[in-house]
Scaffold this motif. Structure first.
Motif, short mmCIF file in Angstrom:
data_model
loop_
_atom_site.label_atom_id
_atom_site.label_comp_id
_atom_site.label_asym_id
_atom_site.label_seq_id
_atom_site.Cartn_x
_atom_site.Cartn_y
_atom_site.Cartn_z
N THR A 124 0.86 -1.18 0.00
CA THR A 124 0.00 0.00 0.00
C THR A 124 0.90 1.24 0.00
OG1 THR A 124 -0.07 0.14 2.42
CG2 THR A 124 -1.75 -1.23 1.32
N PRO A 125 0.43 2.37 -0.51
CA PRO A 125 1.26 3.58 -0.50
C PRO A 125 1.77 3.93 0.89
CG PRO A 125 -0.65 3.90 -1.91
CD PRO A 125 -0.85 2.58 -1.23
N ARG A 126 0.91 3.76 1.90
CA ARG A 126 1.32 4.10 3.27
C ARG A 126 2.39 3.11 3.76
NH1 ARG A 126 -3.34 5.16 7.59
NH2 ARG A 126 -3.66 6.84 6.05
N GLY A 127 2.19 1.83 3.48
CA GLY A 127 3.15 0.82 3.91
C GLY A 127 4.49 0.98 3.20
N LYS A 128 4.42 1.30 1.92
CA LYS A 128 5.64 1.50 1.13
C LYS A 128 6.42 2.69 1.66
CE LYS A 128 6.81 1.80 -3.81
NZ LYS A 128 6.21 1.86 -5.17
N ALA A 130 6.27 3.94 4.67
CA ALA A 130 6.77 3.65 6.02
C ALA A 130 8.06 2.84 5.97
CB ALA A 130 5.70 2.90 6.81
N LEU A 131 8.12 1.85 5.09
CA LEU A 131 9.32 1.04 4.96
C LEU A 131 10.49 1.86 4.40
CD1 LEU A 131 7.83 -2.33 3.63
CD2 LEU A 131 8.81 -1.89 5.89
N GLN A 132 10.19 2.74 3.44
CA GLN A 132 11.22 3.62 2.91
C GLN A 132 11.76 4.54 4.01
OE1 GLN A 132 9.21 5.65 -0.25
NE2 GLN A 132 9.42 3.97 -1.71
N ALA A 133 10.86 5.07 4.83
CA ALA A 133 11.28 5.95 5.92
C ALA A 133 12.14 5.20 6.93
CB ALA A 133 10.05 6.54 6.61
N LEU A 164 22.18 22.46 10.59
CA LEU A 164 20.86 21.86 10.79
C LEU A 164 20.72 21.21 12.17
CD1 LEU A 164 20.42 20.18 7.30
CD2 LEU A 164 18.90 21.92 8.25
N GLY A 165 21.83 20.75 12.72
CA GLY A 165 21.76 20.04 14.00
C GLY A 165 20.92 18.79 13.87
N TYR A 166 20.07 18.55 14.85
CA TYR A 166 19.22 17.35 14.81
C TYR A 166 18.10 17.46 13.77
CZ TYR A 166 21.57 15.53 18.93
OH TYR A 166 22.52 15.04 19.79
N ALA A 167 17.87 18.68 13.27
CA ALA A 167 16.89 18.84 12.18
C ALA A 167 17.38 18.17 10.90
CB ALA A 167 16.63 20.33 11.94
N ALA A 168 18.67 17.81 10.86
CA ALA A 168 19.20 17.10 9.70
C ALA A 168 18.50 15.76 9.51
CB ALA A 168 20.71 16.88 9.87
N ILE A 169 18.06 15.15 10.61
CA ILE A 169 17.43 13.82 10.52
C ILE A 169 16.17 13.86 9.66
CG2 ILE A 169 16.36 11.93 11.81
CD1 ILE A 169 18.26 12.62 14.12
N PRO A 170 15.16 14.69 10.00
CA PRO A 170 13.97 14.73 9.13
C PRO A 170 14.26 15.28 7.74
CG PRO A 170 13.84 16.43 10.85
CD PRO A 170 14.98 15.54 11.20
N PHE A 171 15.21 16.21 7.65
CA PHE A 171 15.54 16.77 6.33
C PHE A 171 16.13 15.70 5.43
CE2 PHE A 171 18.85 18.84 3.63
CZ PHE A 171 17.97 19.45 2.73
N TRP A 172 17.09 14.93 5.94
CA TRP A 172 17.71 13.88 5.12
C TRP A 172 16.70 12.78 4.79
CZ3 TRP A 172 22.69 13.52 8.60
CH2 TRP A 172 23.53 14.60 8.28
N ILE A 173 15.83 12.45 5.72
CA ILE A 173 14.79 11.44 5.43
C ILE A 173 13.90 11.93 4.30
CG2 ILE A 173 12.73 10.29 6.35
CD1 ILE A 173 14.16 10.17 9.06
N LEU A 174 13.56 13.22 4.32
CA LEU A 174 12.75 13.80 3.25
C LEU A 174 13.48 13.71 1.91
CD1 LEU A 174 10.23 15.39 2.35
CD2 LEU A 174 11.46 17.49 2.93
N VAL A 175 14.78 13.97 1.90
CA VAL A 175 15.57 13.86 0.66
C VAL A 175 15.52 12.42 0.14
CG1 VAL A 175 17.89 14.01 -0.33
CG2 VAL A 175 17.10 15.78 1.26
#
Length: 352
Positions: A124-128, A130-133, A164-175
């Motif tokens: 499913t799009p959501r499951g896909k 989530a696994l990518q994240a 970025l500090g710890y904000a690098a985590i969500p930023f890199w995940i978004l990339v």
């Protein structure tokens, strides 16, 4: 293996990243060329064919084309990596985690589609997502554990804008998520995603090599990050595997890479962009992937807001198909755009 051998036997030749990268390229290329015919024979016997959406124009003839060919060039790439790299380098392990992790997510999605015979089945799009994240989080966590710097750079400036500090985590995940899904969207015509991926890998591989090189990074005024240059080898190895795959994937394709290949490629391109502090420049390096993704966003947004479509069909390569462009003309023109954009991306390093 080669690196350890060079240290053990004092073989200076294999201490050079460029030499081991060349070896990795040919290993991945040759293995893919030799293994793919055997995979095709197996895939045909098991009917492991690409389910074609009924909405996609004029692709009924591709219904019996095997998919999941990405598994072959990924395996070849991983063999080349383990033979050629310094396995004590944490950034190399990040590349391995990225390739295997995103590849497994794509494989699970492909198997669901093949076994059901329906392109809408699979994850499913959501499951896909989530696994990518999850895979992106693992790779990102390893970077922080290895002490990778979190400063944010933009083209044309030799100093970072901010940390970025710890904000690098969500930023890199978004990339990671944006890039891997963009490559996945682009993989709709024979070789359309393959060549722009090789071009992007080549550009980012050079950037990562420069970033890890004390002299070159100083000359071009880019940050010098010790150890990341070793990931130039996996980048070259994947390029070799993809060129071997292109032998069978060029028009008319004998095999498709499937999500197994496209998600792994996209994830690794994102990883290289992060290592080379080129997250913003990735928009130009991956311009074809960006155009394809933006076309989908505009199409969906326009239809929801205005009830009208901008394109005949999205992603945009299907729009040109419906405008009666020949498939190979679309493919080659997109390749040309990718090549020109990457030349501009490399030129930008002289304007700092």
């Amino acid at each position: 293996m080669l690196y350890e051998l060079s240290q053990l036997l004092n073989i200076n030749l294999f201490s050079y990243i460029s030499v081991r990268a060349g070896v990795a390229f040919f290993i991945a290329f040759v293995i893919t060329l030799l293994v793919m015919p055997r995979y095709l024979a197996w895939a045909h016997s098991k009917n492991a064919n690409q389910p074609i959406s009924k909405y996609v124009p004029a692709h009924e003839g591709k219904r019996h084309t095997p998919t999941m060919g990405g598994a072959v060039f990924l395996l070849a790439t991983l063999i080349a990596i383990f033979i050629s790299v310094d396995l004590s380098n944490p950034y190399v392990w990040g590349s391995i985690i990225t390739l295997i992790g995103f590849g497994l997510v794509g494989l699970k999605d492909d198997l669901g589609k093949v076994l059901s015979g329906d392109n809408l089945e699979g994850l499913t799009p959501r499951g896909k997502m989530a696994l990518q994240a999850l895979v992106a989080t693992l790779a990102t966590g390893l970077l922080l554990y290895a002490g990778f710097p979190t400063e944010f750079y933009v083209p044309f400036l030799k100093t970072p804008l901010f940390d970025l500090g710890y904000a690098a985590i969500p930023f890199w995940i978004l990339v990671f998520l944006a890039t891997t899904n963009a490559v996945n969207l682009t993989d709709g015509l024979d070789g359309l995603a393959t060549v722009p991926s090789v071009i992007a890998l080549s550009t980012l591989g050079v950037i990562v090599y420069i970033t890890g090189h004390a002299i070159f990074s100083q000359y071009l005024l880019v940050p010098n990050i010790k150890g990341v240059g070793e990931v130039f080898i996996p980048a070259v190895a994947l390029s070799g595997g993809l060129l071997g795959f292109l032998w069978y994937n060029c028009y008319p394709a004998e095999v498709f890479m499937g999500d197994t290949g496209s998600l792994a490629i996209g994830g690794f391109i994102a990883y290289l962009a992060i290592l080379g502090k080129s997250e913003v420049l990735l928009i130009l390096i991956g311009i074809i992937f960006v155009i394809e993704t933006v076309s989908v966003i505009l199409q969906v947004g326009s239809f929801k807001l205005r009830g009208e479509r901008i394109f005949l069909m999205a992603p945009i390569h299907h729009h040109f198909e419906l405008k009666k462009w020949a498939e190979n003309k679309i493919i080659i023109r997109f390749w040309m755009i990718a090549f020109i954009a990457n030349i501009l991306a490399l030129i930008s390093f002289k304007f700092r």
